[in-house]
Design an enzyme around this catalytic site. Structure first.
Site, PDB file in Angstrom:
ATOM      1  N   SER A   1       1.009  -1.056  -0.192  1.00 10.55           N
ATOM      2  CA  SER A   1      -0.325   0.170  -0.136  1.00 10.55           C
ATOM      3  C   SER A   1       1.068   1.632  -0.243  1.00 10.55           C
ATOM      4  CB  SER A   1      -0.661  -0.114   1.400  1.00 10.55           C
ATOM      5  OG  SER A   1      -0.171  -0.161   2.225  1.00 10.55           O
ATOM      6  N   CYS A   2       2.153   1.089  -0.231  1.00 13.44           N
ATOM      7  CA  CYS A   2       2.805   2.331  -0.741  1.00 13.44           C
ATOM      8  C   CYS A   2       2.336   3.259  -1.616  1.00 13.44           C
ATOM      9  CB  CYS A   2       4.332   2.199  -0.845  1.00 13.44           C
ATOM     10  SG  CYS A   2       4.185   0.936  -2.995  1.00 13.44           S
TER      11      CYS A   2
END
Length: 227
Positions: free
Chosen positions: A56-57
């Site tokens: 989820s960067c």
């Protein structure tokens, strides 16, 4: 203009952030006052949103960009939920979000954004932050470029917090030279903020050692029998 549809896979999660503490500062006999202590790890996530998942960067980067570089509060979970619902879930779970996912999310809340193949100096010239894709130790990872000055790049890294690095090191990791920027809200953009730089200063090596001060130094060469 060159739109970028690159993927942001992630396998980097930093260690848990240390909690703040308090210390009593003695000002005189029997007199003290409490002082809040903040660890460097905690300070680095003050203006960078930490990613919640391995992949989820992208959602953490866009939340960081909006919240701290455009003063538009956004949490990662909201960005994640919207992008995940409207994207290819199997692909996202495998590779992470793409810039196309981020572009669509930003458009849904009124921000126009695109990828451009331009040098880093262009961001400094325009005073605009950007999301970029870096390759660090084989992992493709989205970060936010928060500033650039004196040959150092300031990034908001969802895995490691706000940090700075040399331009050379950044260029080694920035493979595609694409900057993903919001271009319809320039007056709101925050770039090279002193508050961001405060938690990622460069070590003042040049100030600590005067190189010309070593010129007259002579080291005697030892000979046979010297102790």
């Amino acid at each position: 203009m060159k739109a970028a549809l690159v993927l942001g896979a992630l396998g980097l999660l930093a260690a848990p952030v240390a909690a703040a503490g308090r210390a009593d500062v003695q000002t005189g006999p029997g007199t003290s006052y409490p002082l809040k202590m903040t660890s460097l790890k905690e300070a680095r996530f003050r203006n960078t949103i930490r990613q919640a998942y391995d992949f989820s960067c992208g959602s953490a980067a866009v939340a960081t960009l909006l919240t701290y570089q455009y003063a538009y509060p956004m949490n990662e979970q909201t960005a994640f939920d919207v992008m995940y619902a409207g994207g290819d879930r199997a692909k996202i779970g495998r590779d992470g979000f793409s810039l196309l996912d981020i572009k669509r999310f930003l458009a849904s809340i009124g921000f126009e954004a695109d990828g451009f193949d331009v040098p880093l100096e262009k961001l400094d010239e325009e005073g605009i932050p950007a999301i970029v894709l870096i390759d660090e130790r084989g992992y493709h990872h989205f970060v936010v470029v928060k500033g650039y000055k004196h040959g150092r790049v300031l990034i908001g890294d969802p895995a490691r917090g706000t940090r700075s690095m040399s331009r050379r090191r950044f260029d080694d990791m920035w493979k595609n030279h694409i900057v993903f920027v919001i271009h319809n809200e320039r007056e709101r953009a925050i770039f090279n903020s002193p508050r961001d730089w405060a938690v990622a200063p460069a070590a003042p090596v040049s100030e600590g050692i005067q190189r010309n001060g070593l010129d007259p130094l002579v080291i005697a060469k030892r000979g046979p029998g010297d102790v």
